[in-house]
Design a protein around this motif. Structure first.
Motif, PDB file in Angstrom:
ATOM      1  N   ILE A   1      61.623 -52.981  69.457  1.00  0.00           N
ATOM      2  CA  ILE A   1      61.590 -51.419  68.815  1.00  0.00           C
ATOM      3  C   ILE A   1      60.680 -50.734  69.432  1.00  0.00           C
ATOM      4  CG2 ILE A   1      62.760 -52.357  66.688  1.00  0.00           C
ATOM      5  CD1 ILE A   1      59.949 -52.727  65.641  1.00  0.00           C
ATOM      6  N   GLU A   2      60.651 -49.203  69.218  1.00  0.00           N
ATOM      7  CA  GLU A   2      60.022 -48.478  69.733  1.00  0.00           C
ATOM      8  C   GLU A   2      58.948 -47.696  68.676  1.00  0.00           C
ATOM      9  OE1 GLU A   2      61.292 -46.069  73.343  1.00  0.00           O
ATOM     10  OE2 GLU A   2      61.474 -44.756  71.749  1.00  0.00           O
ATOM     11  N   PHE A   3      57.765 -47.662  69.108  1.00  0.00           N
ATOM     12  CA  PHE A   3      56.669 -46.959  67.958  1.00  0.00           C
ATOM     13  C   PHE A   3      56.301 -45.764  68.609  1.00  0.00           C
ATOM     14  CE2 PHE A   3      56.449 -51.286  66.156  1.00  0.00           C
ATOM     15  CZ  PHE A   3      56.215 -51.026  64.885  1.00  0.00           C
ATOM     16  N   VAL A   4      56.269 -44.651  67.843  1.00  0.00           N
ATOM     17  CA  VAL A   4      55.594 -43.312  68.381  1.00  0.00           C
ATOM     18  C   VAL A   4      54.425 -43.079  67.559  1.00  0.00           C
ATOM     19  CG1 VAL A   4      56.351 -41.171  68.433  1.00  0.00           C
ATOM     20  CG2 VAL A   4      58.052 -42.841  68.478  1.00  0.00           C
ATOM     21  N   ASP A   5      53.316 -42.985  68.284  1.00  0.00           N
ATOM     22  CA  ASP A   5      51.895 -42.408  67.437  1.00  0.00           C
ATOM     23  C   ASP A   5      51.953 -40.804  67.330  1.00  0.00           C
ATOM     24  OD1 ASP A   5      49.160 -42.321  66.839  1.00  0.00           O
ATOM     25  OD2 ASP A   5      48.842 -42.081  68.893  1.00  0.00           O
TER      26      ASP A   5
ATOM     27  N   LYS B   1      63.428 -46.154  66.298  1.00  0.00           N
ATOM     28  CA  LYS B   1      62.022 -45.501  66.641  1.00  0.00           C
ATOM     29  C   LYS B   1      61.356 -45.625  65.315  1.00  0.00           C
ATOM     30  CE  LYS B   1      62.664 -42.463  70.409  1.00  0.00           C
ATOM     31  NZ  LYS B   1      63.740 -42.861  70.858  1.00  0.00           N
ATOM     32  N   ILE B   2      60.190 -45.930  65.463  1.00  0.00           N
ATOM     33  CA  ILE B   2      59.069 -46.028  64.199  1.00  0.00           C
ATOM     34  C   ILE B   2      58.085 -45.045  64.378  1.00  0.00           C
ATOM     35  CG2 ILE B   2      57.896 -47.434  62.590  1.00  0.00           C
ATOM     36  CD1 ILE B   2      59.768 -49.627  63.130  1.00  0.00           C
ATOM     37  N   GLY B   3      57.849 -44.252  63.371  1.00  0.00           N
ATOM     38  CA  GLY B   3      56.551 -43.019  63.574  1.00  0.00           C
ATOM     39  C   GLY B   3      55.579 -43.731  62.804  1.00  0.00           C
ATOM     40  N   ILE B   4      54.451 -43.752  63.403  1.00  0.00           N
ATOM     41  CA  ILE B   4      52.945 -43.853  62.861  1.00  0.00           C
ATOM     42  C   ILE B   4      52.446 -42.852  62.546  1.00  0.00           C
ATOM     43  CG2 ILE B   4      50.838 -45.153  63.329  1.00  0.00           C
ATOM     44  CD1 ILE B   4      51.743 -46.722  65.483  1.00  0.00           C
ATOM     45  N   VAL B   5      52.419 -42.611  61.203  1.00  0.00           N
ATOM     46  CA  VAL B   5      51.461 -41.556  60.671  1.00  0.00           C
ATOM     47  C   VAL B   5      50.528 -41.650  59.516  1.00  0.00           C
ATOM     48  CG1 VAL B   5      53.822 -40.243  60.660  1.00  0.00           C
ATOM     49  CG2 VAL B   5      53.177 -41.420  58.802  1.00  0.00           C
TER      50      VAL B   5
ATOM     51  N   LEU C   1      49.740 -52.435  69.228  1.00  0.00           N
ATOM     52  CA  LEU C   1      50.880 -52.664  69.088  1.00  0.00           C
ATOM     53  C   LEU C   1      51.653 -52.724  70.431  1.00  0.00           C
ATOM     54  CD1 LEU C   1      52.229 -50.458  66.079  1.00  0.00           C
ATOM     55  CD2 LEU C   1      52.637 -52.842  66.306  1.00  0.00           C
ATOM     56  N   THR C   2      50.944 -51.790  71.270  1.00  0.00           N
ATOM     57  CA  THR C   2      51.746 -51.620  72.625  1.00  0.00           C
ATOM     58  C   THR C   2      50.884 -52.610  73.757  1.00  0.00           C
ATOM     59  OG1 THR C   2      50.641 -49.457  73.051  1.00  0.00           O
ATOM     60  CG2 THR C   2      52.765 -49.427  72.134  1.00  0.00           C
ATOM     61  N   ARG C   3      49.654 -52.977  73.402  1.00  0.00           N
ATOM     62  CA  ARG C   3      48.843 -53.917  74.291  1.00  0.00           C
ATOM     63  C   ARG C   3      48.547 -52.860  75.579  1.00  0.00           C
ATOM     64  NH1 ARG C   3      48.685 -59.333  72.890  1.00  0.00           N
ATOM     65  NH2 ARG C   3      47.944 -59.762  75.130  1.00  0.00           N
ATOM     66  N   SER C   4      48.319 -51.722  75.059  1.00  0.00           N
ATOM     67  CA  SER C   4      47.769 -50.541  76.038  1.00  0.00           C
ATOM     68  C   SER C   4      46.584 -49.814  75.444  1.00  0.00           C
ATOM     69  CB  SER C   4      48.983 -49.680  76.333  1.00  0.00           C
ATOM     70  OG  SER C   4      49.251 -48.979  75.102  1.00  0.00           O
ATOM     71  N   HIS C   5      46.424 -48.900  76.311  1.00  0.00           N
ATOM     72  CA  HIS C   5      45.267 -47.715  75.885  1.00  0.00           C
ATOM     73  C   HIS C   5      45.691 -46.440  76.148  1.00  0.00           C
ATOM     74  CE1 HIS C   5      41.920 -50.626  75.617  1.00  0.00           C
ATOM     75  NE2 HIS C   5      42.424 -51.264  76.768  1.00  0.00           N
TER      76      HIS C   5
ATOM     77  N   GLY D   1      55.961 -46.107  73.081  1.00  0.00           N
ATOM     78  CA  GLY D   1      55.802 -47.519  73.533  1.00  0.00           C
ATOM     79  C   GLY D   1      56.721 -48.409  72.943  1.00  0.00           C
ATOM     80  N   THR D   2      57.186 -49.347  73.714  1.00  0.00           N
ATOM     81  CA  THR D   2      58.084 -50.231  73.413  1.00  0.00           C
ATOM     82  C   THR D   2      57.368 -51.584  73.076  1.00  0.00           C
ATOM     83  OG1 THR D   2      59.983 -49.312  74.738  1.00  0.00           O
ATOM     84  CG2 THR D   2      60.272 -51.538  74.134  1.00  0.00           C
ATOM     85  N   VAL D   3      57.843 -52.270  71.804  1.00  0.00           N
ATOM     86  CA  VAL D   3      57.070 -53.347  71.343  1.00  0.00           C
ATOM     87  C   VAL D   3      58.074 -54.322  71.353  1.00  0.00           C
ATOM     88  CG1 VAL D   3      55.732 -54.175  69.344  1.00  0.00           C
ATOM     89  CG2 VAL D   3      55.550 -51.783  70.284  1.00  0.00           C
TER      90      VAL D   3
END
Length: 367
Positions: A68-72, A3-7, A21-25, A42-44
């Motif tokens: 990998i997983e990104f966390v907003d 998991k990678i956190g976006i801060v 990154l996740t191609r979503s809204h 979201g999984t990327v």
């Protein structure tokens, strides 16, 4: 899954980047602070052109990329370590991730509010860094206060805690401390915020993305690169979160044409994912391939063959016999398993073999 956190501070483009990154809204992106409260996850897919080439060569029915997983995570503000702006809650979210992508605003826009009133990337990085350091200091001091009985093991821990507190007091992140060999497992167990690998994403405007050498905002990016290279020993990626979010809604061919029109060779999002995967997390990819499926498997740098086999199934590690291995370059040059065997380029590797990025492997096992 890693998991990678976006801060970052509020209103710097974290949620917009997450959506790209996740191609979503999935993440609400709005021009006011703290529009994100609970983290979005979201999984990327990890971009890898080798997958397409292998699947085409083998006429695979299915292609499975590495992920990998990104966390907003909601924006941090000055005073977060003392609870300002729900800081304690947001800091707890950062503790749960394996690495950090810190989004830094590197563009001027009077219509988008900056919480500090002006755009200053170095100040913003320092603000986030200070809050993470203060949170780590509070955690370490509580732990130090609890050490009452002085067993030999606790003496080692106490010595490390004292070194860390002195190091953090000077404003340095825990990641820059060089521990003794026997201290490394203990340091890892502390789960300090400032020990997490960090990548800086410079969020630029469209004009800056198209011409990074001439516009004023480009100096922001260069300043960030110089600052983080010296103080954090890490990498910086320039990305336009807004443009990337719009590109994510286009077919791949149209997105490539748009970037080409800007004079940009590759998507900043793809660069960010690749750097996060390989440099930030230290991950590597090996492949299995055939008519049914071409699959990218994720391992850590330095993993040996049985550990790599476990990425597919634990039984393969338990019953590991050998790994039939060939490099991606050799395999694509030869074009088939049969030719790889006939030419002697297919190697038989044992338990001590360290799997390399790009290896194509078939495992022999018995359970």
């Amino acid at each position: 899954m890693p998991k990678i956190g976006i801060v970052g501070l509020p209103n710097v483009g974290k949620s917009t980047l997450f959506n790209a990154l996740t191609r979503s809204h999935r993440a609400q992106a709005a021009n006011f602070p703290f529009c994100t409260i609970e983290p979005n996850i979201g999984t990327v897919n990890v971009p890898d052109t080798r997958l397409d080439i292998l699947s085409s060569l083998m006429r695979s029915q299915r292609v499975v990329p590495a992920t990998i997983e990104f966390v907003d995570i909601a924006g941090l503000v000055k005073g977060a370590s003392e609870g300002e702006g729900l800081g304690n809650q947001f800091l707890s979210h950062i503790r749960k991730v394996d690495a950090i992508v810190q989004v830094v605003r590197c563009f001027e826009n009077t219509e988008i509010h900056h919480i500090a009133g002006t755009v200053d990337p170095i100040r913003d990085i320092a603000t986030i860094g200070t809050e993470l350091v203060l949170a780590d200091l509070a955690s370490l001091q509580k732990r130090e206060d609890r050490l009452k009985v002085r067993t030999p093991a606790q003496e080692v821990e106490l010595h490390l805690l004292e070194k860390l507190i002195q190091h953090l007091d000077k404003g340095y992140p825990a990641s820059s401390l060089k521990p003794l060999k026997e201290e490394r497992p203990l340091l890892d167990s502390l789960c300090l915020l400032t020990s997490k690998p960090t990548l800086f994403a410079c969020n630029v405007c469209e004009e800056d993305l198209a011409n990074q050498n001439n516009l004023a905002e480009a100096s922001f990016v260069q300043n960030v690169k110089a600052y983080v290279t010296g103080g954090f020993c890490t990498e910086t990626v320039a990305v336009s979160a807004q443009i990337e979010s719009e590109l994510s809604e286009l077919p791949p061919t149209e997105a490539e044409e748009f970037l080409a029109g800007l004079g940009v060779a590759d998507s900043g999002i793809k660069q960010l994912i690749r750097v996060a995967y390989s440099t930030l997390l230290g991950l590597r990819t090996y492949f299995t391939t055939g008519p049914k499926e071409t699959h990218a498997w994720t391992i850590h740098s330095g993993d040996r063959a049985p550990t790599a086999a476990a990425a597919i199934h634990s039984d393969l590690k338990r019953g590991f016999i050998a790994a039939e291995t060939i490099s991606y370059e050799d395999f694509t040059q030869l074009g088939s398993w049969a030719k790889a065997r006939a030419t002697g380029r297919l190697r038989i590797e044992g338990k001590e073999y360290i799997v390399r990025d790009g290896d194509i492997i078939e495992f022999r096992f018995n359970v």
